[in-house]
Design a protein around this motif. Structure first.
Motif, PDB file in Angstrom:
ATOM      1  N   ASP A 120       0.876  -1.180   0.000  1.00  0.00           N
ATOM      2  CA  ASP A 120       0.000   0.000   0.000  1.00  0.00           C
ATOM      3  C   ASP A 120       0.906   1.221   0.000  1.00  0.00           C
ATOM      4  N   SER A 121       1.445   1.530  -1.167  1.00  0.00           N
ATOM      5  CA  SER A 121       2.469   2.570  -1.259  1.00  0.00           C
ATOM      6  C   SER A 121       1.943   3.948  -0.907  1.00  0.00           C
ATOM      7  N   ALA A 122       0.677   4.229  -1.209  1.00  0.00           N
ATOM      8  CA  ALA A 122       0.123   5.555  -0.915  1.00  0.00           C
ATOM      9  C   ALA A 122       0.144   5.829   0.586  1.00  0.00           C
ATOM     10  N   TRP A 123      -0.283   4.853   1.374  1.00  0.00           N
ATOM     11  CA  TRP A 123      -0.311   5.010   2.830  1.00  0.00           C
ATOM     12  C   TRP A 123       1.108   5.001   3.400  1.00  0.00           C
ATOM     13  N   PHE A 124       1.922   4.083   2.902  1.00  0.00           N
ATOM     14  CA  PHE A 124       3.309   3.987   3.371  1.00  0.00           C
ATOM     15  C   PHE A 124       4.070   5.283   3.110  1.00  0.00           C
ATOM     16  N   ASP A 125       3.852   5.896   1.951  1.00  0.00           N
ATOM     17  CA  ASP A 125       4.546   7.147   1.627  1.00  0.00           C
ATOM     18  C   ASP A 125       4.208   8.254   2.623  1.00  0.00           C
ATOM     19  N   VAL A 126       2.962   8.298   3.069  1.00  0.00           N
ATOM     20  CA  VAL A 126       2.571   9.322   4.048  1.00  0.00           C
ATOM     21  C   VAL A 126       3.353   9.134   5.345  1.00  0.00           C
ATOM     22  N   ILE A 127       3.370   7.920   5.873  1.00  0.00           N
ATOM     23  CA  ILE A 127       4.089   7.650   7.131  1.00  0.00           C
ATOM     24  C   ILE A 127       5.570   7.972   6.961  1.00  0.00           C
ATOM     25  N   LYS A 128       6.128   7.532   5.858  1.00  0.00           N
ATOM     26  CA  LYS A 128       7.553   7.715   5.589  1.00  0.00           C
ATOM     27  C   LYS A 128       7.939   9.189   5.571  1.00  0.00           C
ATOM     28  N   TRP A 129       7.177  10.000   4.847  1.00  0.00           N
ATOM     29  CA  TRP A 129       7.561  11.408   4.685  1.00  0.00           C
ATOM     30  C   TRP A 129       7.180  12.269   5.888  1.00  0.00           C
ATOM     31  N   VAL A 130       6.237  11.837   6.681  1.00  0.00           N
ATOM     32  CA  VAL A 130       5.977  12.538   7.943  1.00  0.00           C
ATOM     33  C   VAL A 130       7.169  12.376   8.875  1.00  0.00           C
TER      34      VAL A 130
ATOM     35  N   PRO B 110      14.386  29.051  -0.515  1.00  0.00           N
ATOM     36  CA  PRO B 110      13.387  28.265  -1.257  1.00  0.00           C
ATOM     37  C   PRO B 110      13.201  26.857  -0.696  1.00  0.00           C
ATOM     38  N   THR B 111      14.263  26.291  -0.105  1.00  0.00           N
ATOM     39  CA  THR B 111      14.161  24.953   0.492  1.00  0.00           C
ATOM     40  C   THR B 111      13.192  24.971   1.665  1.00  0.00           C
ATOM     41  N   VAL B 112      13.315  25.980   2.502  1.00  0.00           N
ATOM     42  CA  VAL B 112      12.426  26.122   3.656  1.00  0.00           C
ATOM     43  C   VAL B 112      10.998  26.392   3.200  1.00  0.00           C
ATOM     44  N   ARG B 113      10.838  27.236   2.198  1.00  0.00           N
ATOM     45  CA  ARG B 113       9.502  27.594   1.719  1.00  0.00           C
ATOM     46  C   ARG B 113       8.787  26.374   1.112  1.00  0.00           C
ATOM     47  N   ARG B 114       9.529  25.558   0.355  1.00  0.00           N
ATOM     48  CA  ARG B 114       8.935  24.334  -0.186  1.00  0.00           C
ATOM     49  C   ARG B 114       8.568  23.374   0.941  1.00  0.00           C
ATOM     50  N   PHE B 115       9.461  23.239   1.894  1.00  0.00           N
ATOM     51  CA  PHE B 115       9.256  22.310   3.003  1.00  0.00           C
ATOM     52  C   PHE B 115       7.984  22.658   3.779  1.00  0.00           C
ATOM     53  N   LEU B 116       7.765  23.936   4.026  1.00  0.00           N
ATOM     54  CA  LEU B 116       6.614  24.372   4.820  1.00  0.00           C
ATOM     55  C   LEU B 116       5.350  24.577   3.981  1.00  0.00           C
ATOM     56  N   GLY B 117       5.451  24.366   2.676  1.00  0.00           N
ATOM     57  CA  GLY B 117       4.277  24.462   1.819  1.00  0.00           C
ATOM     58  C   GLY B 117       3.898  25.871   1.427  1.00  0.00           C
ATOM     59  N   VAL B 118       4.798  26.820   1.663  1.00  0.00           N
ATOM     60  CA  VAL B 118       4.525  28.204   1.267  1.00  0.00           C
ATOM     61  C   VAL B 118       4.492  28.298  -0.253  1.00  0.00           C
ATOM     62  N   GLU B 119       5.328  27.521  -0.899  1.00  0.00           N
ATOM     63  CA  GLU B 119       5.312  27.449  -2.360  1.00  0.00           C
ATOM     64  C   GLU B 119       5.522  26.002  -2.775  1.00  0.00           C
ATOM     65  N   GLY B 120       5.182  25.704  -4.005  1.00  0.00           N
ATOM     66  CA  GLY B 120       5.293  24.327  -4.478  1.00  0.00           C
ATOM     67  C   GLY B 120       4.065  23.513  -4.100  1.00  0.00           C
ATOM     68  N   ASN B 121       4.077  22.249  -4.499  1.00  0.00           N
ATOM     69  CA  ASN B 121       2.920  21.383  -4.246  1.00  0.00           C
ATOM     70  C   ASN B 121       3.353  19.984  -3.810  1.00  0.00           C
TER      71      ASN B 121
ATOM     72  N   GLY C 132       2.861  18.384  -1.085  1.00  0.00           N
ATOM     73  CA  GLY C 132       1.839  17.614  -0.383  1.00  0.00           C
ATOM     74  C   GLY C 132       0.886  16.884  -1.309  1.00  0.00           C
ATOM     75  N   GLU C 133       0.632  17.469  -2.478  1.00  0.00           N
ATOM     76  CA  GLU C 133      -0.330  16.879  -3.403  1.00  0.00           C
ATOM     77  C   GLU C 133       0.058  15.456  -3.797  1.00  0.00           C
ATOM     78  N   GLY C 134       1.341  15.226  -3.984  1.00  0.00           N
ATOM     79  CA  GLY C 134       1.795  13.892  -4.375  1.00  0.00           C
ATOM     80  C   GLY C 134       1.556  12.848  -3.304  1.00  0.00           C
ATOM     81  N   LEU C 135       1.352  13.295  -2.066  1.00  0.00           N
ATOM     82  CA  LEU C 135       1.099  12.386  -0.949  1.00  0.00           C
ATOM     83  C   LEU C 135      -0.392  12.276  -0.626  1.00  0.00           C
ATOM     84  N   GLY C 136      -1.189  13.083  -1.285  1.00  0.00           N
ATOM     85  CA  GLY C 136      -2.599  13.126  -0.927  1.00  0.00           C
ATOM     86  C   GLY C 136      -2.838  13.945   0.323  1.00  0.00           C
ATOM     87  N   LEU C 137      -1.913  14.862   0.627  1.00  0.00           N
ATOM     88  CA  LEU C 137      -2.004  15.719   1.809  1.00  0.00           C
ATOM     89  C   LEU C 137      -2.031  17.181   1.391  1.00  0.00           C
ATOM     90  N   SER C 138      -2.299  18.054   2.340  1.00  0.00           N
ATOM     91  CA  SER C 138      -2.198  19.480   2.059  1.00  0.00           C
ATOM     92  C   SER C 138      -0.734  19.828   1.868  1.00  0.00           C
TER      93      SER C 138
END
Length: 349
Positions: free
Chosen positions: A244-254, A280-291, A293-299
């Motif tokens: 179940d890669s979708a669920w596993f990816d969420v746990i892994k990246w959290v 830009p690394t910090v901004r991507r990490f915190l979701g200020v820019e980029g997307n 979370g979308e690849g994980l099914g998260l915000s």
């Protein structure tokens, strides 16, 4: 003549069928629902923990859970629901934990579980990044005169059943040619009672972190010592059900978010300020820019949610096991790679 015509027509029909199959689109079996979808629809995470180890997962008399394993559950809930308390904890002993996970009783395990080859394959688990690097040790009474494993010759040792500790203890006794009696117990509580209260065992073996936590709950805890002996390497990792890669990816990246935040210097106290960073690394990490979370099914701000409500790995470690806890356990291997430890996150990009 009719026989040859029949054979010719049959052959033509056979090859026509093969060509049609080759050129027609393959029908894909509908994919089953990911555990991620199930958890989202439920609105609450079911997290399997141990429940009796201070510093890792421990429930007090008021029903409040604490510990590094508990904080991993909270981090996942924060990423999913923006609420670290959207968790239902389920205490599982060592013999039922894998059945509970594979049977759907829990969504994930965050329960001092060693990542090993057999568990990663035949048991059907998928292990997330290691959250605590440990090793198996031995606890004895301070006045026993036991200073090393060799001193347990002819004595008895308590161990919990259904764990890798049984095999590791057996291997170490065998290779060192030590004759000792091994007493196994279905539950950890029974093992520690046999050792500390009933005096049935001269020593008890488990992960050093568990021995440390359990010792703090014993009467006259100062009367027990943990030997300076390392019997194994024990990478303790959360786990999900396999395939179940979708669920596993969420746990892994959290989990990686906890580690990455520490490396980036992002804490609960400054995470809001860091959202205004020019990096830009910090901004991507915190979701200020980029997307991301979308690849994980998260915000896209899932990492921000985690750090804002749970903290980074250092904060989690310090309050449960480190300098802000009763244990004052040095980070050691559980430090960032930049500080001589083993913790390392892939890039968030």
């Amino acid at each position: 003549m009719q026989k040859w015509v029949y054979l010719l027509l049959t052959t033509l029909l056979f090859f026509t069928h093969l060509t049609a199959c080759k050129n027609s689109p393959i029908k894909q079996t509908p994919r089953g629902k990911s555990r991620l979808d199930v958890v989202k629809e439920r609105g609450k995470l079911h997290c399997g923990v141990e429940g009796y180890i201070p510093g890792f997962s421990f429930v007090d008399q008021n029903g409040n859970y604490s510990g590094i394993d508990v904080d991993i559950c909270k981090a996942v809930a924060a990423a999913l629901f923006n609420d670290p308390n959207a968790v239902e904890y389920r205490n599982l002993d060592s013999t039922e934990r894998f059945t509970a996970l594979n049977g759907g009783k829990v969504d994930m395990l965050s329960r001092n579980t060693t990542w090993s080859l057999s568990r990663d394959t035949t048991v059907g688990l998928e292990f997330a990044p290691t959250t605590f690097y440990d090793g198996q040790g031995m606890m004895v009474r301070a006045d026993s005169g036991i200073k090393s494993l060799k001193d347990l010759e002819g004595k008895s040792i308590c161990v919990e059943a259904g764990t890798t500790r049984e095999l590791i203890l057996s291997d170490n006794l065998l290779k060192r040619n030590i004759q000792a009696e091994t007493l196994t117990f279905q539950q950890a509580d029974s093992a520690y009672a046999a050792y500390a209260e009933e005096g049935r065992c001269d020593g008890i073996t488990s992960d050093k972190s568990q021995l440390l936590g359990r010792r703090s709950t014993l009467p006259n805890s100062e009367q027990h010592i943990i030997l300076n002996t390392n019997l194994s390497k024990e990478p303790l990792s959360p786990a999900t059900k396999n395939n179940d890669s979708a669920w596993f990816d969420v746990i892994k990246w959290v989990i990686y978010a906890l580690i990455e935040a520490e490396e980036l210097g992002i804490t609960q106290a400054n995470v809001d300020e860091k959202k205004n960073s020019d990096d830009p690394t910090v901004r991507r990490f915190l979701g200020v820019e980029g997307n991301l979370g979308e690849g994980l099914g998260l915000s896209n701000d899932f990492a921000y949610r985690v750090i804002k409500q749970v903290g980074n790995y250092s904060e989690v470690y310090d309050r449960n096991l480190g300098k802000n806890s009763p244990f004052k356990l040095p980070r050691g291997q559980n430090n960032l790679w930049t500080n001589g430890g083993l913790l390392y996150s892939p890039p968030f990009r």
